[in-house]
Design a protein around this motif. Structure first.
Motif, PDB file in Angstrom:
ATOM      1  N   THR A  22       0.856  -1.181   0.000  1.00 34.38           N
ATOM      2  CA  THR A  22       0.000   0.000   0.000  1.00 34.38           C
ATOM      3  C   THR A  22       0.890   1.228   0.000  1.00 34.38           C
ATOM      4  OG1 THR A  22      -0.107   0.010   2.416  1.00 34.38           O
ATOM      5  CG2 THR A  22      -1.883  -1.126   1.258  1.00 34.38           C
ATOM      6  N   GLY A  23       0.346   2.335  -0.436  1.00 35.90           N
ATOM      7  CA  GLY A  23       1.121   3.566  -0.401  1.00 35.90           C
ATOM      8  C   GLY A  23       0.493   4.666  -1.217  1.00 35.90           C
ATOM      9  N   ASP A  24       1.236   5.771  -1.289  1.00 36.60           N
ATOM     10  CA  ASP A  24       0.723   6.968  -1.937  1.00 36.60           C
ATOM     11  C   ASP A  24       1.463   7.343  -3.222  1.00 36.60           C
ATOM     12  OD1 ASP A  24       3.164   7.953  -1.070  1.00 36.60           O
ATOM     13  OD2 ASP A  24       2.308   9.341   0.391  1.00 36.60           O
ATOM     14  N   GLY A  25       2.259   6.413  -3.734  1.00 39.52           N
ATOM     15  CA  GLY A  25       3.014   6.704  -4.945  1.00 39.52           C
ATOM     16  C   GLY A  25       4.450   7.095  -4.663  1.00 39.52           C
ATOM     17  N   ARG A  26       4.754   7.386  -3.419  1.00 40.93           N
ATOM     18  CA  ARG A  26       6.119   7.743  -3.035  1.00 40.93           C
ATOM     19  C   ARG A  26       6.558   6.988  -1.781  1.00 40.93           C
ATOM     20  NH1 ARG A  26      10.261  10.710  -4.331  1.00 40.93           N
ATOM     21  NH2 ARG A  26      11.199  12.189  -2.902  1.00 40.93           N
ATOM     22  N   HIS A  27       5.678   6.897  -0.816  1.00 44.46           N
ATOM     23  CA  HIS A  27       5.948   6.184   0.426  1.00 44.46           C
ATOM     24  C   HIS A  27       5.097   4.915   0.443  1.00 44.46           C
ATOM     25  CE1 HIS A  27       7.031  10.373   1.298  1.00 44.46           C
ATOM     26  NE2 HIS A  27       8.017   9.813   1.972  1.00 44.46           N
ATOM     27  N   TRP A  28       5.749   3.794   0.694  1.00 42.94           N
ATOM     28  CA  TRP A  28       5.092   2.501   0.586  1.00 42.94           C
ATOM     29  C   TRP A  28       5.215   1.713   1.873  1.00 42.94           C
ATOM     30  CZ3 TRP A  28       2.282   2.123  -3.648  1.00 42.94           C
ATOM     31  CH2 TRP A  28       2.638   2.909  -4.749  1.00 42.94           C
ATOM     32  N   ALA A  29       4.276   0.794   2.066  1.00 40.41           N
ATOM     33  CA  ALA A  29       4.309  -0.166   3.162  1.00 40.41           C
ATOM     34  C   ALA A  29       4.015  -1.534   2.575  1.00 40.41           C
ATOM     35  CB  ALA A  29       3.276   0.184   4.220  1.00 40.41           C
ATOM     36  N   ALA A  30       4.744  -2.536   3.045  1.00 43.11           N
ATOM     37  CA  ALA A  30       4.549  -3.892   2.531  1.00 43.11           C
ATOM     38  C   ALA A  30       4.498  -4.887   3.676  1.00 43.11           C
ATOM     39  CB  ALA A  30       5.676  -4.264   1.576  1.00 43.11           C
ATOM     40  N   VAL A  31       3.627  -5.856   3.521  1.00 41.27           N
ATOM     41  CA  VAL A  31       3.602  -7.039   4.373  1.00 41.27           C
ATOM     42  C   VAL A  31       3.996  -8.180   3.452  1.00 41.27           C
ATOM     43  CG1 VAL A  31       2.171  -8.598   5.750  1.00 41.27           C
ATOM     44  CG2 VAL A  31       1.775  -6.118   5.843  1.00 41.27           C
ATOM     45  N   VAL A  32       5.080  -8.853   3.795  1.00 42.85           N
ATOM     46  CA  VAL A  32       5.594  -9.921   2.939  1.00 42.85           C
ATOM     47  C   VAL A  32       5.739 -11.194   3.777  1.00 42.85           C
ATOM     48  CG1 VAL A  32       7.444 -10.645   1.385  1.00 42.85           C
ATOM     49  CG2 VAL A  32       6.889  -8.206   1.605  1.00 42.85           C
ATOM     50  N   VAL A  33       5.121 -12.278   3.300  1.00 45.53           N
ATOM     51  CA  VAL A  33       5.209 -13.578   3.959  1.00 45.53           C
ATOM     52  C   VAL A  33       5.916 -14.523   3.004  1.00 45.53           C
ATOM     53  CG1 VAL A  33       3.906 -15.471   5.001  1.00 45.53           C
ATOM     54  CG2 VAL A  33       3.030 -13.116   5.153  1.00 45.53           C
ATOM     55  N   SER A  34       7.076 -15.023   3.427  1.00 43.75           N
ATOM     56  CA  SER A  34       7.865 -15.866   2.543  1.00 43.75           C
ATOM     57  C   SER A  34       8.594 -16.964   3.320  1.00 43.75           C
ATOM     58  CB  SER A  34       8.909 -15.023   1.805  1.00 43.75           C
ATOM     59  OG  SER A  34       9.752 -15.848   1.023  1.00 43.75           O
ATOM     60  N   PRO A  35       8.604 -18.177   2.771  1.00 51.44           N
ATOM     61  CA  PRO A  35       9.390 -19.236   3.398  1.00 51.44           C
ATOM     62  C   PRO A  35      10.893 -18.937   3.319  1.00 51.44           C
ATOM     63  CG  PRO A  35       8.462 -20.004   1.316  1.00 51.44           C
ATOM     64  CD  PRO A  35       7.881 -18.653   1.592  1.00 51.44           C
ATOM     65  N   ALA A  36      11.291 -18.043   2.431  1.00 50.46           N
ATOM     66  CA  ALA A  36      12.709 -17.676   2.294  1.00 50.46           C
ATOM     67  C   ALA A  36      13.226 -16.944   3.532  1.00 50.46           C
ATOM     68  CB  ALA A  36      12.903 -16.811   1.055  1.00 50.46           C
ATOM     69  N   PHE A  37      12.327 -16.465   4.389  1.00 51.33           N
ATOM     70  CA  PHE A  37      12.728 -15.731   5.591  1.00 51.33           C
ATOM     71  C   PHE A  37      13.070 -16.648   6.759  1.00 51.33           C
ATOM     72  CE2 PHE A  37       9.705 -12.168   4.088  1.00 51.33           C
ATOM     73  CZ  PHE A  37      10.681 -11.638   3.268  1.00 51.33           C
ATOM     74  N   GLU A  38      12.834 -17.932   6.593  1.00 49.30           N
ATOM     75  CA  GLU A  38      13.073 -18.889   7.673  1.00 49.30           C
ATOM     76  C   GLU A  38      14.503 -18.779   8.195  1.00 49.30           C
ATOM     77  OE1 GLU A  38      11.171 -20.969  10.142  1.00 49.30           O
ATOM     78  OE2 GLU A  38      10.134 -20.857   8.231  1.00 49.30           O
ATOM     79  N   GLY A  39      14.643 -18.606   9.501  1.00 51.44           N
ATOM     80  CA  GLY A  39      15.957 -18.544  10.127  1.00 51.44           C
ATOM     81  C   GLY A  39      16.675 -17.210   9.993  1.00 51.44           C
ATOM     82  N   MET A  40      16.021 -16.214   9.399  1.00 54.89           N
ATOM     83  CA  MET A  40      16.647 -14.900   9.194  1.00 54.89           C
ATOM     84  C   MET A  40      16.168 -13.899  10.239  1.00 54.89           C
ATOM     85  SD  MET A  40      16.228 -14.199   5.161  1.00 54.89           S
ATOM     86  CE  MET A  40      17.676 -14.355   4.177  1.00 54.89           C
ATOM     87  N   ARG A  41      17.068 -12.984  10.588  1.00 55.61           N
ATOM     88  CA  ARG A  41      16.687 -11.863  11.429  1.00 55.61           C
ATOM     89  C   ARG A  41      15.946 -10.831  10.582  1.00 55.61           C
ATOM     90  NH1 ARG A  41      21.803 -10.559  15.245  1.00 55.61           N
ATOM     91  NH2 ARG A  41      20.606 -11.284  17.027  1.00 55.61           N
ATOM     92  N   SER A  42      15.283  -9.910  11.251  1.00 56.88           N
ATOM     93  CA  SER A  42      14.473  -8.908  10.575  1.00 56.88           C
ATOM     94  C   SER A  42      15.273  -8.111   9.538  1.00 56.88           C
ATOM     95  CB  SER A  42      13.867  -7.962  11.603  1.00 56.88           C
ATOM     96  OG  SER A  42      13.072  -6.997  10.981  1.00 56.88           O
ATOM     97  N   ILE A  43      16.458  -7.661   9.888  1.00 59.20           N
ATOM     98  CA  ILE A  43      17.252  -6.845   8.956  1.00 59.20           C
ATOM     99  C   ILE A  43      17.618  -7.636   7.705  1.00 59.20           C
ATOM    100  CG2 ILE A  43      19.481  -7.335  10.042  1.00 59.20           C
ATOM    101  CD1 ILE A  43      18.466  -3.951   8.592  1.00 59.20           C
ATOM    102  N   ALA A  44      17.929  -8.911   7.843  1.00 54.85           N
ATOM    103  CA  ALA A  44      18.259  -9.748   6.684  1.00 54.85           C
ATOM    104  C   ALA A  44      17.029  -9.955   5.792  1.00 54.85           C
ATOM    105  CB  ALA A  44      18.826 -11.087   7.132  1.00 54.85           C
TER     106      ALA A  44
END
Length: 79
Positions: A22-44
């Protein structure tokens, strides 16, 4: 850049079980659910999403993107 375009780019570079942008064309927000995130910290996880956007971040096509990233199990636990 539109929310659909950003979503499509992220999906092309990352296996996603769920994604919302979602966003206004310049500033965006995303919710992403992925199995690729398994075992990763937030920054990674965020770096992985930024990597899918590549030069679009550096060229200011996507000015700001805030993210919430989850593994499928974390997403399911949220209800």
């Amino acid at each position: 850049m539109t929310a659909d375009q950003i979503e499509s780019i992220i999906r092309e570079g990352l296996p996603c079980e769920h994604i919302e942008v979602t966003g206004d064309g310049r500033h965006w927000a995303a919710v992403v659910v992925s199995p690729a995130f398994e075992g990763m910290r937030s920054i990674a996880r965020h770096q992985k999403v930024y990597a899918t956007l590549g030069q679009r971040i550096h060229n200011d096509e996507v000015h700001a993107l805030s993210m919430k990233t989850f593994t499928p199990a974390e997403w399911a636990a949220r209800g």
